[in-house]
Design an enzyme around this catalytic site. Structure first.
Site, short mmCIF file in Angstrom:
data_model
loop_
_atom_site.label_atom_id
_atom_site.label_comp_id
_atom_site.label_asym_id
_atom_site.label_seq_id
_atom_site.Cartn_x
_atom_site.Cartn_y
_atom_site.Cartn_z
N PRO A 1 0.79 -1.22 0.00
CA PRO A 1 0.00 0.00 0.00
C PRO A 1 0.83 1.28 0.00
CG PRO A 1 -0.18 -1.15 2.11
CD PRO A 1 0.50 -2.08 1.15
N ASN A 2 0.30 2.24 -0.72
CA ASN A 2 0.83 3.61 -0.83
C ASN A 2 2.07 3.73 -1.72
OD1 ASN A 2 -1.10 4.82 1.07
ND2 ASN A 2 -0.06 3.57 2.59
N ARG B 1 5.12 10.82 -2.34
CA ARG B 1 4.81 10.54 -0.95
C ARG B 1 6.07 10.69 -0.09
NH1 ARG B 1 4.93 4.40 1.13
NH2 ARG B 1 4.15 4.78 3.21
N TYR C 1 11.33 8.58 1.15
CA TYR C 1 11.30 7.54 0.11
C TYR C 1 11.93 7.98 -1.21
CZ TYR C 1 8.08 5.41 3.43
OH TYR C 1 7.53 4.87 4.56
N ASN D 1 8.07 -5.68 -1.29
CA ASN D 1 8.04 -4.57 -0.34
C ASN D 1 6.60 -4.50 0.15
OD1 ASN D 1 7.99 -2.28 1.16
ND2 ASN D 1 9.05 -0.98 -0.32
N ALA E 1 3.36 -1.02 4.69
CA ALA E 1 2.85 -1.06 6.06
C ALA E 1 2.39 -2.46 6.48
CB ALA E 1 1.70 -0.06 6.20
N ASP F 1 1.51 -15.81 6.08
CA ASP F 1 1.00 -17.17 5.83
C ASP F 1 1.03 -17.50 4.34
OD1 ASP F 1 0.54 -17.57 8.52
OD2 ASP F 1 -1.65 -17.40 8.41
N GLU G 1 12.76 -9.61 1.00
CA GLU G 1 11.95 -8.48 1.48
C GLU G 1 12.77 -7.20 1.31
OE1 GLU G 1 11.05 -9.08 5.61
OE2 GLU G 1 10.31 -7.02 5.88
N HIS H 1 12.81 -2.90 1.89
CA HIS H 1 12.28 -1.63 2.37
C HIS H 1 13.18 -0.52 1.87
CE1 HIS H 1 9.49 -3.70 4.95
NE2 HIS H 1 10.49 -4.51 5.27
N ARG I 1 13.57 4.10 12.29
CA ARG I 1 12.31 4.85 12.33
C ARG I 1 11.50 4.46 13.57
NH1 ARG I 1 9.60 4.62 6.64
NH2 ARG I 1 8.41 6.33 7.62
C1 DQA Z 1 8.46 0.77 3.68
C2 DQA Z 1 8.57 0.99 5.20
C3 DQA Z 1 7.22 0.77 5.86
O1 DQA Z 1 7.34 0.96 7.27
C4 DQA Z 1 6.21 1.76 5.33
O2 DQA Z 1 4.94 1.50 5.89
C5 DQA Z 1 6.14 1.79 3.85
C6 DQA Z 1 7.37 1.62 3.06
C7 DQA Z 1 9.78 1.13 2.96
O3 DQA Z 1 9.89 0.79 1.78
O4 DQA Z 1 10.66 1.76 3.53
O5 DQA Z 1 5.09 2.04 3.27
O6 DQA Z 1 8.19 -0.60 3.44
#
Ligand code: DQA
Length: 157
Positions: free
Chosen positions: A16-17, A24, A29, A80, A83, A93, A105, A107, A114
């Site tokens: 999301p986002n 954003r 980011y 990624n 949240a 799961d 994974e 980020h 953070r």
């Molecule tokens: C994120 C870090 C997460 O805590 C956050 O909610 C995101 C992006 C990152 O890429 O740094 O949306 O996954």
């Protein structure tokens, strides 16, 4: 028969986002867009003779459905979860149904620098590797690692 880099793409999933990447919180980011990140992943994959299937969703269930697809149709997963990293047992799961598939994974930000609630990721219980704080370049690292893990004999321990 498990897939190889020649027979199936690497699934790159964004939670999301991340559709708003570039607009954003650019101080956290950066200014690259998700389209820029896709181009970066395509390039990183090509260096390994691989391709990517790049997707984003704001919906937990859709991400779960796409991970199920990867069981049959992909050679590995870069994710990624945004949240959902910090909240989603459902996505963990789903990843746990992908026996033998390499999972990395990513980020963009350094989640450990953070807020406390970002320090824990459910996904890390399943991920073969975790990359945080490398900016969008972390996606290229993730794709390269999945490509190495998917090509037996090429992954350094
Ligand atoms: C994120 C870090 C997460 O805590 C956050 O909610 C995101 C992006 C990152 O890429 O740094 O949306 O996954």
């Amino acid at each position: 028969m498990p897939h190889t880099l020649a027979t199936a793409p690497i699934l790159v999933l964004n939670g999301p986002n991340l559709n708003l990447l570039g607009k954003r919180q650019p101080e956290i980011y950066g200014r690259d867009t998700l389209a820029d990140v896709e181009a970066l992943c395509v390039k990183a994959a090509a260096g390994h003779g691989a391709t990517v299937d790049f997707r984003q969703s704001n919906h937990e269930g859709e991400l779960v459905d796409w991970i199920h697809e990867a069981r049959e149709n992909h050679v590995g997963i870069v994710i990624n979860p945004a949240a959902y990293s910090h909240t989603s047992v459902a996505i963990l799961d789903a990843l746990n149904t992908c026996d033998g598939l390499p999972v990395v994974e990513v980020h963009i930000s350094n989640i450990h620098q953070r807020e406390e609630f970002r320090h824990h990721s459910y996904m890390s219980l399943r991920a073969d590797g975790v990359i945080a704080g490398c900016g969008v370049q972390g996606y290229a690292f993730g794709v390269e690692r999945v490509a190495s893990l998917a090509a037996p004999g090429t992954a350094a321990a």
